[in-house]
Scaffold this active site. Structure first.
Site, PDB file in Angstrom:
ATOM      1  N   LYS A  39       0.839  -1.199   0.000  1.00 39.82           N
ATOM      2  CA  LYS A  39       0.000   0.000   0.000  1.00 39.82           C
ATOM      3  C   LYS A  39       0.881   1.257   0.000  1.00 39.82           C
ATOM      4  O   LYS A  39       2.083   1.193   0.253  1.00 39.82           O
ATOM      5  CB  LYS A  39      -0.935   0.002   1.212  1.00 39.82           C
ATOM      6  N   ARG A 134      -9.839  -0.726  15.919  1.00 46.42           N
ATOM      7  CA  ARG A 134     -10.146   0.102  14.746  1.00 46.42           C
ATOM      8  C   ARG A 134     -11.372  -0.439  14.023  1.00 46.42           C
ATOM      9  O   ARG A 134     -12.457   0.128  14.109  1.00 46.42           O
ATOM     10  CB  ARG A 134      -8.943   0.156  13.806  1.00 46.42           C
ATOM     11  N   HIS A 166      -5.295  -7.789  13.372  1.00 52.63           N
ATOM     12  CA  HIS A 166      -4.046  -7.022  13.366  1.00 52.63           C
ATOM     13  C   HIS A 166      -3.562  -6.825  14.793  1.00 52.63           C
ATOM     14  O   HIS A 166      -4.326  -6.433  15.678  1.00 52.63           O
ATOM     15  CB  HIS A 166      -4.260  -5.662  12.693  1.00 52.63           C
ATOM     16  N   ARG A 226       1.766 -10.978   6.766  1.00 54.10           N
ATOM     17  CA  ARG A 226       1.659  -9.694   6.078  1.00 54.10           C
ATOM     18  C   ARG A 226       2.932  -8.873   6.337  1.00 54.10           C
ATOM     19  O   ARG A 226       3.017  -8.101   7.283  1.00 54.10           O
ATOM     20  CB  ARG A 226       0.409  -8.945   6.533  1.00 54.10           C
ATOM     21  N   TYR A 270      16.095  30.649   7.434  1.00 54.64           N
ATOM     22  CA  TYR A 270      14.988  31.403   8.018  1.00 54.64           C
ATOM     23  C   TYR A 270      15.085  31.469   9.536  1.00 54.64           C
ATOM     24  O   TYR A 270      15.432  30.493  10.199  1.00 54.64           O
ATOM     25  CB  TYR A 270      13.647  30.753   7.640  1.00 54.64           C
ATOM     26  N   CYS A 318      14.660  24.226   4.460  1.00 55.93           N
ATOM     27  CA  CYS A 318      13.756  25.015   3.628  1.00 55.93           C
ATOM     28  C   CYS A 318      12.954  24.094   2.705  1.00 55.93           C
ATOM     29  O   CYS A 318      13.121  22.877   2.711  1.00 55.93           O
ATOM     30  CB  CYS A 318      14.550  26.017   2.802  1.00 55.93           C
ATOM     31  N   ASP A 320      13.172  23.655  -0.506  1.00 58.76           N
ATOM     32  CA  ASP A 320      13.947  23.002  -1.554  1.00 58.76           C
ATOM     33  C   ASP A 320      15.431  22.855  -1.217  1.00 58.76           C
ATOM     34  O   ASP A 320      16.181  22.319  -2.028  1.00 58.76           O
ATOM     35  CB  ASP A 320      13.848  23.791  -2.862  1.00 58.76           C
TER      36      ASP A 320
END
Length: 379
Positions: A39, A134, A166, A226, A270, A318, A320
């Site tokens: 997933k 859940r 689970h 799993r 920053y 930052c 990028d």
């Protein structure tokens, strides 16, 4: 180097994945098969290539989160067994049928809705909530839980083939209470399975082993294991030791875009959260940031590998870019490759290590590597 590698990229080692699969198989009982959890785009590693390698490794069971993921897997694996672990709107029953997808059934009411929308038969595994809290059938008595499963089995257009649950705390193998809780979870679903079998309902599958279960609570009653995070070389609960030596599948790399000397009092990034406390510090700007999935929360906390040396981040990460103190790395220059996740020489930084620095888990780190970071497949 290819042009698109000159900023930031993730290297995914298919050889490491294959090695991990073999290690996982060595932990399992002979009647337990791996169900690969792929997933979230194979935990951020890239579904297409991961699926190809898993098929080469003989994996034919796959687990996903939703219908879109299931249909995508089906396109690559026409003969695979694909289980949706969570919710699918019942009105999509026909899509489940058409694509031969196994749906997790969460309740009798949900099963009835699936049945009402189905044209022929929807394949299902019934989810039992044994303590995760859940989704799934919630009972204190295995016999009463089996009664509810029987009601689901009796529906005309529901083909119930298995049970699953689970584990909640299987990743705490050194804690006696957690181990007892996990044992009770496994005992409950096995009891339900056996009761149904005694009543003449011999389901094909009963599965409860997740990654932590595979490592610390293996039991032969689980027909499927799993395998999720351990398949990718990460820990279910860092830094609790694993019983096998797994290899990191994903590495994250970038390049140095500029190198400069800082003088005492010079600030970086920053907020001016970092100020040089002396002259002569060598700072290197690196072409990766939080838009690439490298969290801003790592500002001033994490190291990056440069020429085999750990170099600390200075100032804030930052969108990028980020900046390193590379004073101890020796001769760093523009274009040098740096490693944010992975190994360089004798040093290694894992997603688990980064996660521990800002209070999350390795799962979130690898899943968070953004789509703008190309995945490059090696081995």
């Amino acid at each position: 180097m290819k042009p698109y590698l000159k900023r930031a990229w993730a290297e995914v080692s298919l050889g490491a994945l294959e090695s991990n699969i073999e290690k996982i198989k060595s932990l399992l009982h002979e009647n337990t098969q791996i169900m690969a959890v792929i997933k979230a785009d194979a935990y951020g590693h890239g579904e297409d290539e991961i699926l190809k390698k898993l098929r080469e490794c003989g994996i034919r069971y796959f687990a996903v989160s939703n219908l879109d993921e299931a249909v995508s897997v089906r396109k690559h694996c026409p003969d695979a067994e694909i289980l949706i672990l969570g919710f699918t709107p019942p009105e999509y029953a026909s899509e489940l049928e058409e694509n031969n997808i196994i749906q997790g059934v969460l309740s009798y009411e949900y099963a009835k809705e699936l049945d009402s929308f189905a044209k022929q038969k929807v394949r299902c595994h019934v989810k039992i909530d044994t303590g995760m809290g859940r989704i799934g059938l919630k009972y204190n008595d295995p016999s009463k839980c089996a009664d509810e499963v029987q009601k689901i089995i009796s529906l005309d257009k529901i083909s119930a083939e298995g049970l699953y649950t689970h584990f909640a705390v299987a990743d705490n193998p050194d804690d006696a209470e957690s181990c007892e809780y996990t044992k009770n979870q496994a005992d409950f679903i096995v009891d339900v399975y056996n009761i149904l079998k005694e009543r003449g309902y011999a389901l094909r599958h009963c599965h409860f082993l997740n990654s932590a279960g595979i490592c610390y609570h293996n039991r032969p009653e689980s027909t499927l294991a799993r395998a999720g995070i351990i398949m990718y070389g990460l820990y279910p609960n860092y830094p609790v030791k694993l019983p096998v030596d797994l290899k990191l599948v994903m590495s994250l790399k970038a390049v140095v875009s500029q190198v400069k000397k800082l003088h005492k009092g010079d600030s970086v990034s920053y907020g001016r959260t970092y100020k040089a406390d002396c002259d002569g510090i060598t700072a290197a700007t690196v072409t990766v940031g939080y838009a690439d999935g490298y969290s801003r929360l790592l500002s001033g906390k994490a190291d990056v590998l440069v020429r085999g040396k750990r170099c600390p981040i200075i100032g804030r990460v930052c969108m990028d870019q980020l900046v390193l103190d590379v004073s101890d790395a020796g001769g760093v220059k523009e274009g040098d490759i740096v490693t944010l996740i992975g190994r360089d020489g004798c040093e290694e930084i894992t997603a688990d290590e980064l996660a521990s620095l800002y209070g999350t888990i390795g799962y979130e780190v690898v899943c968070g590597i953004s789509k703008r970071v190309p995945r490059i497949y090696v081995d």
